[in-house]
Scaffold this motif. Structure first.
Motif, PDB file in Angstrom:
ATOM      1  N   ASN A 137       0.652  -1.390  -0.054  1.00  9.66           N
ATOM      2  CA  ASN A 137      -0.108  -0.173  -0.028  1.00  9.66           C
ATOM      3  C   ASN A 137       0.949   1.333  -0.005  1.00  9.66           C
ATOM      4  OD1 ASN A 137      -2.239  -1.604   0.257  1.00  9.66           O
ATOM      5  ND2 ASN A 137      -2.185  -1.792   2.501  1.00  9.66           N
ATOM      6  N   ARG A 138       2.092   1.183  -0.668  1.00  6.02           N
ATOM      7  CA  ARG A 138       2.779   2.264  -0.655  1.00  6.02           C
ATOM      8  C   ARG A 138       3.353   2.473  -2.187  1.00  6.02           C
ATOM      9  NH1 ARG A 138       1.873   0.836   4.225  1.00  6.02           N
ATOM     10  NH2 ARG A 138       3.143   1.145   5.809  1.00  6.02           N
ATOM     11  N   ALA A 139       3.192   3.691  -2.363  1.00 12.54           N
ATOM     12  CA  ALA A 139       4.022   3.864  -4.078  1.00 12.54           C
ATOM     13  C   ALA A 139       5.287   3.877  -3.968  1.00 12.54           C
ATOM     14  CB  ALA A 139       3.138   5.131  -4.459  1.00 12.54           C
ATOM     15  N   ARG A 140       6.087   3.237  -4.846  1.00 14.03           N
ATOM     16  CA  ARG A 140       7.421   3.592  -4.833  1.00 14.03           C
ATOM     17  C   ARG A 140       8.245   3.420  -3.658  1.00 14.03           C
ATOM     18  NH1 ARG A 140       9.091   9.146  -7.703  1.00 14.03           N
ATOM     19  NH2 ARG A 140      11.114   8.093  -7.057  1.00 14.03           N
ATOM     20  N   ALA A 141       7.731   2.291  -2.767  1.00 13.11           N
ATOM     21  CA  ALA A 141       8.569   2.056  -1.618  1.00 13.11           C
ATOM     22  C   ALA A 141       8.935   0.617  -1.443  1.00 13.11           C
ATOM     23  CB  ALA A 141       7.526   2.063  -0.524  1.00 13.11           C
ATOM     24  N   LEU A 142      10.350   0.742  -1.504  1.00 13.87           N
ATOM     25  CA  LEU A 142      11.354  -0.481  -1.643  1.00 13.87           C
ATOM     26  C   LEU A 142      12.145  -0.415  -0.295  1.00 13.87           C
ATOM     27  CD1 LEU A 142      12.272  -1.038  -5.308  1.00 13.87           C
ATOM     28  CD2 LEU A 142      10.372  -2.337  -3.970  1.00 13.87           C
ATOM     29  N   GLU A 143      12.296  -1.483   0.239  1.00 16.48           N
ATOM     30  CA  GLU A 143      13.454  -1.627   1.297  1.00 16.48           C
ATOM     31  C   GLU A 143      14.501  -2.908   1.105  1.00 16.48           C
ATOM     32  OE1 GLU A 143      13.464  -2.500   6.071  1.00 16.48           O
ATOM     33  OE2 GLU A 143      11.648  -2.750   5.097  1.00 16.48           O
ATOM     34  N   VAL A 144      15.668  -2.346   1.131  1.00 11.42           N
ATOM     35  CA  VAL A 144      16.712  -3.381   0.879  1.00 11.42           C
ATOM     36  C   VAL A 144      16.954  -3.869   2.426  1.00 11.42           C
ATOM     37  CG1 VAL A 144      19.251  -3.697   0.295  1.00 11.42           C
ATOM     38  CG2 VAL A 144      17.935  -1.874  -0.782  1.00 11.42           C
ATOM     39  N   LEU A 145      16.955  -5.246   2.239  1.00 11.00           N
ATOM     40  CA  LEU A 145      16.980  -6.153   3.652  1.00 11.00           C
ATOM     41  C   LEU A 145      18.144  -6.597   3.813  1.00 11.00           C
ATOM     42  CD1 LEU A 145      13.635  -8.109   2.832  1.00 11.00           C
ATOM     43  CD2 LEU A 145      14.038  -6.395   4.335  1.00 11.00           C
TER      44      LEU A 145
END
Length: 233
Positions: free
Chosen positions: A59-67
Motif C-alpha cells: 500500500n505504498r507507492a515507490r516504496a522498496l526496502e533493501v533487506l
C-alpha cells in the motif's frame, strides 16, 4: 547468487535510498539499467524479492526496502561466459559493494483524522473527512486513526494541547493503557483506563484534574494510543 542485472538494480536502489530516502521509480530503474521495457524491471524486482534481498512495502507507492547484502561478494557476468564460449555457463566476477539495510523515508501513509478529542473533560468526538500523513514507523499492525488533542489533562504523560494522537482502533485494552473512551455514547476523552470494584475509572495525567468514574455500561473503548505527532510553529 545474483546475475549482473540483479546486482546492478540492487545497487541502484540502495544508492537512491541512501541519497534521498526515496525509492527510484520503475521508469528510472529501466533507464539506469538500459532496459527496453518496465517488464524487465518487474522481473528483476520479483527475483530480488523472492531471494530475500528487497521487500516491497504494501500500500505504498515507490516504496522498496533493501533487506540484506548478497551472501558472497561477487556476481556472475554473462559477457564473461560468452567470452569463454559457453552460453549456458556464467563466468567472471565483479566486486559487489557493501549494502546496508535502509528504511525508506517515503514510507508514509494517510490515516483518517477524526476531529478533536479532550485531554481534559470529555467533549463530543467529531467524525471528519480529513486525513493525516503519518510515518509508518510510528504505527504497528492494525487499523489506525488520528485525533487532535484539546486540553492539558494528559501533560504529565507528554501529551499536549494541539498534539495529534495516533490511535489503534480496538474495543479492548488493559488497565493502565491510554485509551480513547466513548462516554455514554456521545462524548470521547483520552485517559488512562482503570477498572475497580465493578466500575471504570478514567485517570488524567495532571494533578489538577480528578479521575472520572463511570459504570461499565457507560464507557466504550474505541482505541488505544499508538503514538503522537507534534507540530512546532
Amino acid at each position: 547468487m545474483l546475475t549482473r542485472k540483479q546486482h546492478e538494480l540492487l545497487r541502484f536502489i540502495q544508492t537512491r535510498l541512501e541519497e534521498s530516502g526515496i525509492s527510484p521509480s520503475f521508469e528510472e530503474m529501466k533507464e539506469a539499467l538500459d532496459l527496453k521495457s518496465k517488464s524487465g524491471v518487474h522481473r528483476l524486482i520479483s527475483a530480488l524479492e523472492e531471494r530475500g534481498f528487497i521487500r516491497r512495502l504494501p500500500n505504498r507507492a515507490r516504496a522498496l526496502e533493501v533487506l540484506r547484502q548478497p551472501d558472497d561478494t561477487s556476481v556472475k557476468t554473462p559477457k564473461a561466459a560468452a567470452a569463454n564460449g559457453n552460453d549456458n555457463a556464467l563466468a567472471g566476477t565483479v566486486a559487489a559493494p557493501s549494502i546496508r539495510p535502509v528504511v525508506p523515508a517515503n514510507d508514509v501513509i494517510e490515516i483518517p483524522l477524526h476531529g478533536r478529542i479532550a485531554a481534559g473533560v470529555p467533549i463530543e468526538a467529531l467524525e471528519g473527512q480529513s486525513t493525516l500523513p503519518v510515518p509508518a514507523a510510528l504505527l504497528g499492525s492494525g487499523e489506525h486513526y488520528a485525533l487532535e488533542v484539546s486540553g492539558d489533562s494528559m501533560v504529565e504523560a507528554g501529551i499536549l494541547d494541539g498534539d495529534f494522537a495516533l490511535v489503534k482502533r480496538t474495543n479492548s485494552a488493559r488497565d493502565g493503557e491510554i485509551v480513547v473512551a466513548l462516554v455514554r455514547g456521545e462524548e470521547a476523552t483520552l485517559k488512562y483506563l482503570r477498572r475497580e470494584a465493578g466500575m471504570v475509572r478514567l485517570d488524567p495525567a495532571n494533578a489538577a484534574y480528578e479521575p472520572q468514574i463511570y459504570g461499565p455500561d457507560e464507557v466504550e473503548v474505541q482505541g488505544k494510543l499508538a503514538g503522537l505527532l507534534r507540530r512546532y510553529h
